[in-house]
Design a protein around this motif. Sequence first.
Motif, PDB file in Angstrom:
ATOM      1  N   GLN A 198      13.586   5.101  -2.581  1.00 49.47           N
ATOM      2  CA  GLN A 198      14.222   3.882  -2.620  1.00 49.47           C
ATOM      3  C   GLN A 198      12.456   3.000  -2.974  1.00 49.47           C
ATOM      4  N   ARG A 199      11.576   3.858  -2.368  1.00 49.28           N
ATOM      5  CA  ARG A 199      10.447   2.600  -1.871  1.00 49.28           C
ATOM      6  C   ARG A 199       9.436   2.946  -3.483  1.00 49.28           C
ATOM      7  N   ALA A 242      -3.453  14.972   9.258  1.00 53.96           N
ATOM      8  CA  ALA A 242      -2.728  16.252   9.135  1.00 53.96           C
ATOM      9  C   ALA A 242      -3.580  17.676   9.837  1.00 53.96           C
ATOM     10  N   PHE A 266       4.646  12.438   4.114  1.00 55.28           N
ATOM     11  CA  PHE A 266       4.776  10.989   5.000  1.00 55.28           C
ATOM     12  C   PHE A 266       6.465  11.187   6.293  1.00 55.28           C
ATOM     13  N   PHE A 267       7.076  12.721   6.220  1.00 57.16           N
ATOM     14  CA  PHE A 267       7.843  12.510   7.417  1.00 57.16           C
ATOM     15  C   PHE A 267       8.542  11.227   7.428  1.00 57.16           C
ATOM     16  N   VAL A 268       9.398  10.787   5.648  1.00 53.18           N
ATOM     17  CA  VAL A 268      10.406   9.525   5.854  1.00 53.18           C
ATOM     18  C   VAL A 268      11.527  10.747   5.151  1.00 53.18           C
ATOM     19  N   PRO A 269      12.797  10.390   4.927  1.00 55.18           N
ATOM     20  CA  PRO A 269      13.468  10.998   4.368  1.00 55.18           C
ATOM     21  C   PRO A 269      13.554  10.337   3.186  1.00 55.18           C
ATOM     22  N   ARG A 277       1.087  18.176   4.053  1.00 60.45           N
ATOM     23  CA  ARG A 277       0.516  17.180   4.143  1.00 60.45           C
ATOM     24  C   ARG A 277      -1.295  17.909   3.690  1.00 60.45           C
ATOM     25  N   THR A 279      14.450   7.524   1.504  1.00 60.35           N
ATOM     26  CA  THR A 279      13.537   5.902   1.715  1.00 60.35           C
ATOM     27  C   THR A 279      13.077   6.038   0.871  1.00 60.35           C
ATOM     28  N   ALA A 307       0.850  -0.653   0.141  1.00 56.61           N
ATOM     29  CA  ALA A 307      -0.415   0.327   0.036  1.00 56.61           C
ATOM     30  C   ALA A 307       0.918   1.059   0.115  1.00 56.61           C
ATOM     31  N   ALA A 308       1.996   1.398   1.114  1.00 61.43           N
ATOM     32  CA  ALA A 308       2.820   2.769   0.685  1.00 61.43           C
ATOM     33  C   ALA A 308       3.531   2.053  -0.325  1.00 61.43           C
ATOM     34  N   GLU A 325       2.551  21.197   9.423  1.00 61.86           N
ATOM     35  CA  GLU A 325       1.987  20.341   8.121  1.00 61.86           C
ATOM     36  C   GLU A 325       1.046  20.604   7.064  1.00 61.86           C
ATOM     37  N   ARG A 336      12.304   0.628  -5.338  1.00 67.70           N
ATOM     38  CA  ARG A 336      11.848  -0.902  -6.125  1.00 67.70           C
ATOM     39  C   ARG A 336       9.794  -1.100  -6.142  1.00 67.70           C
ATOM     40  N   GLU A 348      -4.583  10.451   4.886  1.00 66.31           N
ATOM     41  CA  GLU A 348      -3.339  11.134   5.159  1.00 66.31           C
ATOM     42  C   GLU A 348      -2.651  12.818   5.440  1.00 66.31           C
TER      43      GLU A 348
END
Lengths: 118, 430
Positions: free
Chosen positions: B155-156, B200, B146-149, B208, B152, B123-124, B205, B159, B196
């Motif tokens: 890469q997601r 917020a 999404f508050f990720v580096p 978002r 990351t 899902a992500a 945010e 992938r 998502e």
Amino acid sequence: MKYVVLIYSNPTTWEEMPAAERDRALGVHFKLIKELTESGELLRVDGLNDPMATKTIRARGGVPVVTDGPFGEAKEFLAGVWAIDVESLDRALEIAAPVAEYDTVEVRSLMDLSGMEM
Amino acid sequence: MTEASIEDLLRELSPQVLAALTRRFGSFDAAEDALQEALLAAATQWPDQGVPDNPRGWLITVASRRLTDQLRTDLARARREAAVAALLPPIELIAPAADEDLPSEADDTLTLLFLCCHPALSAASQVALTLRAVGGLTTAQIAQAFFVPEATMAQRISRAKQSIKSAGARFDMPPDAERAERLRVVLHVLYLIFNEGYTASSGSELQRQDLTAEAIRIARDLRRLLPEDGEVAGLLALMLLTDARRPARTTPDGSLVPLAEQDRGLWQRDSIDEGVALISETLARARLGPYQLQAAIAAVHDEAARAEDTDWREIVALYELLNGLAPNPMVTLNRAVAVAMVEGPRAGLDLLATLDEDERMAGHHRLDAVRAHLLEMAGDRDGARDSYRRAARRTTSVPERRYLERRADRLSGDQASGERAARERAAGDR
């Protein structure tokens, strides 16, 4: 969902381990980190220095008191922190399991700033 | 053209260009990389040099050139450059003429959505890829939301593209037999993106909340492409009717305001009108589905001028329909609130008790929060306080915890502290 994987380690366990076994066990960690990086689940990884280098500070009544070493009588110390972003708690536990071979591992969910009105 | 309108134009064109490239070169992941470079080139050149006459053709040409270079490099690496380069068509042949007979943009956007929401992806990954390929957001923007580096998120996405490739997915519409199930996934991904952004809670945010707008924009596109589908319309209506309340759902300091206490004057009238019209028209003609029912429930709330005017009987009836169609513990939870409003808190608590053995709800803070609310209605202050506190400890949301703790404090046996707090509040108001 975001979790931290907290790895508590007894330094003596690792010191007394045969070198080959230590390499193998650490190899499991490195392999896992690589997999998590590639899958886009890893947010960051940090290793912590030996507990010997720890300073503990308390400022009760506004007066800071610094002592050498970690507080408490524990034999296991925080040695590593992984932050992950995964689909479910089950997945977080699946990730943590191979790390827990010699260490005690806590999986804690992170708070976030979103919320539903109720 | 202003930079903002250039950005809008690029986001509108990017799924079309991506579709054209994928069709032409066959490789979705390579096409996606090339598109990103073309978008970057456009974003830097167009504000100074002006927008080309045929912006879509321009993007396709630039990205095709990049893809051709990439193909050449790959071939060179295989030491077959000399032999094969001659086989590559010159760029002029790859770049399309201005009015080439591309397949309709509509089909392309839909095909892209299906590809990004491929069931082989998590899902992500579906969310990330949809935002990038269909929404035209940059990896950095998605990562921030999404508050990720950024690494990351990159890469997601990469992938996800690999998974699509290894699943052997092609740039085609799914076969008719799979269409309904695949569309269900697409709608779910859009709903995830919407939530998502919607949940917020603070000014920091803001980025978002763009996700909310993005989800609505894509849902509008989807509705244009599939005007007959009741659930597509239902989801769009649900988003509009929910988003309409956003200005009232938090205070400026990020605290959550429950529906019953919201300043309804802040609700966005035009979104409500559009949502109500859409869901009314859809319910009258389409086959009923869960999104339509949720939209209908949101419409009942939104149409009440005051909280006490809410038609709870109607809401109970709608939840019963929803329960018949798509039973799940969250539906039961919400139904319990509605039942309590019609038949009294005890009836709601009885319904809630049926969830105690449900392991999907075990330890879920919403179960404790609803129970607390109903116990409070029933006058059981101690029970309500304990449930609020348990819910507060179980939620992973900072604003929810704050809200639940405040509710518990209000019921605290310590009357003096409650009165003191009330005096302080009154003093603060003056």
